[in-house]
Design an enzyme around this catalytic site. Structure first.
Site, PDB file in Angstrom:
ATOM      1  N   GLY A  76      -5.508   4.954  -0.722  1.00 32.03           N
ATOM      2  CA  GLY A  76      -4.433   4.247  -0.039  1.00 32.03           C
ATOM      3  C   GLY A  76      -3.154   5.063   0.001  1.00 32.03           C
ATOM      4  N   GLN A  77      -2.447   4.956   1.106  1.00 30.09           N
ATOM      5  CA  GLN A  77      -1.190   5.675   1.299  1.00 30.09           C
ATOM      6  C   GLN A  77      -0.100   5.159   0.359  1.00 30.09           C
ATOM      7  OE1 GLN A  77      -0.352   8.311   2.789  1.00 30.09           O
ATOM      8  NE2 GLN A  77       1.886   8.186   2.865  1.00 30.09           N
TER       9      GLN A  77
ATOM     10  N   LEU B 180      -9.037  -5.651  -8.401  1.00 34.69           N
ATOM     11  CA  LEU B 180      -9.062  -5.380  -6.954  1.00 34.69           C
ATOM     12  C   LEU B 180      -8.207  -6.370  -6.168  1.00 34.69           C
ATOM     13  CD1 LEU B 180     -12.877  -4.592  -6.579  1.00 34.69           C
ATOM     14  CD2 LEU B 180     -10.979  -2.998  -6.976  1.00 34.69           C
TER      15      LEU B 180
ATOM     16  N   GLY C 239      -9.851  -0.932 -10.729  1.00 29.88           N
ATOM     17  CA  GLY C 239     -10.212  -2.342 -10.789  1.00 29.88           C
ATOM     18  C   GLY C 239      -9.029  -3.244 -10.522  1.00 29.88           C
TER      19      GLY C 239
ATOM     20  N   GLN D  85      -4.598   9.374 -17.246  1.00 32.78           N
ATOM     21  CA  GLN D  85      -3.489   9.365 -16.294  1.00 32.78           C
ATOM     22  C   GLN D  85      -2.340   8.462 -16.746  1.00 32.78           C
ATOM     23  OE1 GLN D  85      -6.146   7.794 -13.106  1.00 32.78           O
ATOM     24  NE2 GLN D  85      -4.378   6.635 -12.445  1.00 32.78           N
TER      25      GLN D  85
ATOM     26  N   MET E 260       0.788  -4.243  -1.836  1.00 29.74           N
ATOM     27  CA  MET E 260      -0.246  -4.698  -2.770  1.00 29.74           C
ATOM     28  C   MET E 260      -0.357  -3.729  -3.939  1.00 29.74           C
ATOM     29  SD  MET E 260      -2.193  -7.314  -1.433  1.00 29.74           S
ATOM     30  CE  MET E 260      -2.215  -8.159   0.153  1.00 29.74           C
TER      31      MET E 260
ATOM     32  N   GLU F 297      -6.331  -6.880  -1.901  1.00 27.48           N
ATOM     33  CA  GLU F 297      -6.607  -6.668  -0.488  1.00 27.48           C
ATOM     34  C   GLU F 297      -6.489  -5.188  -0.085  1.00 27.48           C
ATOM     35  OE1 GLU F 297      -7.943  -8.943   1.288  1.00 27.48           O
ATOM     36  OE2 GLU F 297      -7.954  -7.740   3.137  1.00 27.48           O
ATOM     37  N   GLY F 298      -5.625  -4.461  -0.769  1.00 32.37           N
ATOM     38  CA  GLY F 298      -5.515  -3.029  -0.483  1.00 32.37           C
ATOM     39  C   GLY F 298      -6.835  -2.316  -0.752  1.00 32.37           C
ATOM     40  N   HIS F 299      -7.427  -2.604  -1.928  1.00 29.98           N
ATOM     41  CA  HIS F 299      -8.728  -2.009  -2.248  1.00 29.98           C
ATOM     42  C   HIS F 299      -9.808  -2.452  -1.254  1.00 29.98           C
ATOM     43  CE1 HIS F 299      -6.852  -2.240  -6.430  1.00 29.98           C
ATOM     44  NE2 HIS F 299      -7.051  -0.943  -6.271  1.00 29.98           N
TER      45      HIS F 299
END
Lengths: 281, 281
Positions: free
Chosen positions: A147-148, A33, A31, A61, A184, A35-37
């Site tokens: 995402g990388q 959120l 959550g 985690q 981000m 721009e990457g998400h």
């Protein structure tokens, strides 16, 4: 857009979608959120009929002294953004729904977890692998999008999917950055104005390394020392790690001859940020 | 009947079967099939359209000093028996196919694995859970069939399926015994005539405990002492463990008030055998 809170209802929805032959995409998130998400969601829309975004701040985690309690949570804002991105379902379970009393099963990935964030955050990847495996079983996606920016996470999950023969394809999406280069991250919200400025040192040090490589510097130790020196010059920054490993195996190397991952974790004030770049020898 | 040796071909077969709406049953075995396994297959035929039997002597569930190398293997005999039982497919991968170079993912179940066979065979249930999770992902069964003889294994797998939200139903089939009471086991093949006779002490001691309970003895320590005494009287037998726990949680109890598991592991010569019974208070 639907918000589903129980595993039972989520499985029921998926069962119906599968019966209609729909292709399911999953974007797992915690959550808050950004721009990457949203880029992951738009990417998912391209190849999947139904996009499910999970929003779950996964307790397993986080280490005991980490930021689980204060991790930003904003379901209302998140829903609005996901809706605009064309997402069909948000899966938003409570911790007790995912880890009921007596819960006692974990997935351990060896090897590549014993470095980088795996060293500074013991148990982190065990928690990540476990919750992602659960999400894969609940949502049964054809494809899942990551995402990388979380470079090591991506490798760990790739290992898990391959080793355990999971029936899902992982699609890895490049890092999305602010216009000034900052990667981000939901944790950027923790930064003061001054810290936000200091945080630019992460992406700038990666860019420096990229330039050095472009100009013929392939010696890993020399590259690391230059990156470290640049970051140390920023007084609000405290290095957790700066490492260069072969990519994707994350093996020790002395010279960059093919692909290498330069990954770093740096504390800016109380906020731990990560960033990375793939260098090519 | 087909024999499939690669994960790729197995997944392809399953994909086609699923597309036809067929219900898939899985009977995971290590081969050397006996009447216990055949009962599982016949049970699977009752509720599934396609029954897959996996035959794989799983190296990760054997300890370094255990009987992996000498575990009985007989694919020809097994195929004939499985064919007669109406099985559609045998999945028979090599170890390298299931655990290729670089393999590094394992499923760890805590709690109930820290006793009984989990104590005498460290890492055993980690190997069992991992290989079964792999088989579930490869074969995607609607139902999987296991024998109650491996009572703790059944509980561990039930925990895994529930915790990781796996989409499979487990059906547990009662222990199948020889006419004189010896529980069916592939390891019975290791027994000499004399040892085969001595091995009856396992089922006999369970029967004694059942009789004691029927006559009102619910004290766990007293029951255990009686079982131990009976087994110790057999000179070829060496006790690994004799334990009584609540069932199915495997918690310590002093008195049997509801369901309890009496489980034992006994060496007869060089062969380690297990057996169990559910007692009711």
């Amino acid at each position: 857009m639907k918000i589903i809170e129980t595993i039972h209802d989520m499985k029921l929805f998926i069962e119906q979608a599968k019966r209609q032959g729909l292709r399911i995409g999953l974007v797992p998130t915690m959550g808050s959120l950004h721009e990457g998400h949203l880029t992951l969601m738009r990417q998912a829309k391209k190849s999947c009929d139904v996009v499910v975004v999970s929003i779950f701040v996964n307790p397993t985690q986080f280490g005991p002294n980490e930021d689980y309690a204060k991790y930003p949570r904003d379901l209302t804002g998140d829903s609005a953004q996901a809706g605009k991105a064309g997402v069909e379902v948000i899966f938003h379970p409570q911790a007790q729904e995912m880890y009921p009393n007596g819960y006692n099963s974990f997935i351990e990935i060896g090897g590549i977890t014993q470095k980088l964030c795996g060293l500074s955050r013991p148990g982190h990847f065990r928690g990540v692998a476990t919750v992602v495996a659960k999400l894969f079983n609940i949502i049964q996606p054809d494809k899942a999008f990551f995402g990388q920016k979380d470079a090591q996470q991506v490798l760990v999950l790739g290992r898990m999917v391959a080793d355990l023969n999971m029936n899902v394809e992982l699609e890895i999406v490049p890092i999305v950055r602010e216009s000034d280069g900052l990667a981000m991250s939901s944790r950027n919200a923790f930064l003061s104005v001054e810290e936000r400025n200091a945080a630019l040192i992460l992406s700038r040090s990666l860019q420096l390394a990229q330039q050095l490589v472009t100009h013929g510097e392939f010696n890993v130790e020399k590259l690391k020392q230059q990156v470290i020196a640049v970051i140390q010059a920023e007084k609000l920054a405290k290095i957790d790690y700066v490492e260069i490993y072969s990519y994707p195996l994350l093996e020790n190397i002395e010279v960059i001859t093919s692909k290498a991952l330069l990954a770093l974790a740096v504390r800016i004030g109380n906020t731990r940020l990560i960033d990375n770049i793939i260098l090519e020898g």
